[in-house]
Scaffold this motif. Structure first.
Motif, mmCIF file in Angstrom:
data_model
loop_
_atom_site.group_PDB
_atom_site.id
_atom_site.type_symbol
_atom_site.label_atom_id
_atom_site.label_comp_id
_atom_site.label_asym_id
_atom_site.label_seq_id
_atom_site.Cartn_x
_atom_site.Cartn_y
_atom_site.Cartn_z
ATOM 1 N N ASP A 123 0.400 -1.775 -0.089
ATOM 2 C CA ASP A 123 0.308 0.305 0.350
ATOM 3 C C ASP A 123 1.295 1.423 0.438
ATOM 4 O O ASP A 123 0.797 2.623 -0.719
ATOM 5 N N ASP A 178 2.033 2.059 -3.437
ATOM 6 C CA ASP A 178 0.711 2.315 -4.571
ATOM 7 C C ASP A 178 0.510 4.233 -4.247
ATOM 8 O O ASP A 178 -0.056 4.522 -4.720
ATOM 9 N N THR A 205 0.934 6.918 -6.531
ATOM 10 C CA THR A 205 0.084 7.972 -7.493
ATOM 11 C C THR A 205 0.781 9.525 -7.402
ATOM 12 O O THR A 205 0.318 10.355 -7.613
#
Length: 80
Positions: free
Chosen positions: A18, A21, A25
């Motif tokens: 996570d 990720d 982004t």
């Protein structure tokens, strides 16, 4: 700005799951807003700890962000 602060990573510590990720982004957003890869790495370093040029570039490639050419504005031929 996020109110949640991520734990600072140590140099050479892999980024997975996570956290990767969220870094991907943020990197994509910064690059699409016009920042250079070095500027993206510097911005990510402020939030996450040491981020190299190579890691920032890998995150951008994983995010499938269209990369600008190296000669986009710095190496244009000069007019006489």
């Amino acid at each position: 700005m996020n109110t949640y602060t991520e734990p600072r990573r140590v140099k050479w510590q892999p980024v997975k799951g996570d956290a990767r990720d969220r870094m991907r982004t943020q990197a994509a957003k910064d690059y699409e807003d016009g920042s250079s890869i070095r500027a993206v790495a510097a911005h990510l370093s402020e939030q996450w700890g040491p981020v190299s040029f190579g890691l920032a570039r890998d995150l951008l490639l994983e995010a499938k962000v269209p990369m600008r050419s190296k000669t986009s504005r710095l190496h244009r031929p000069r007019r006489p």
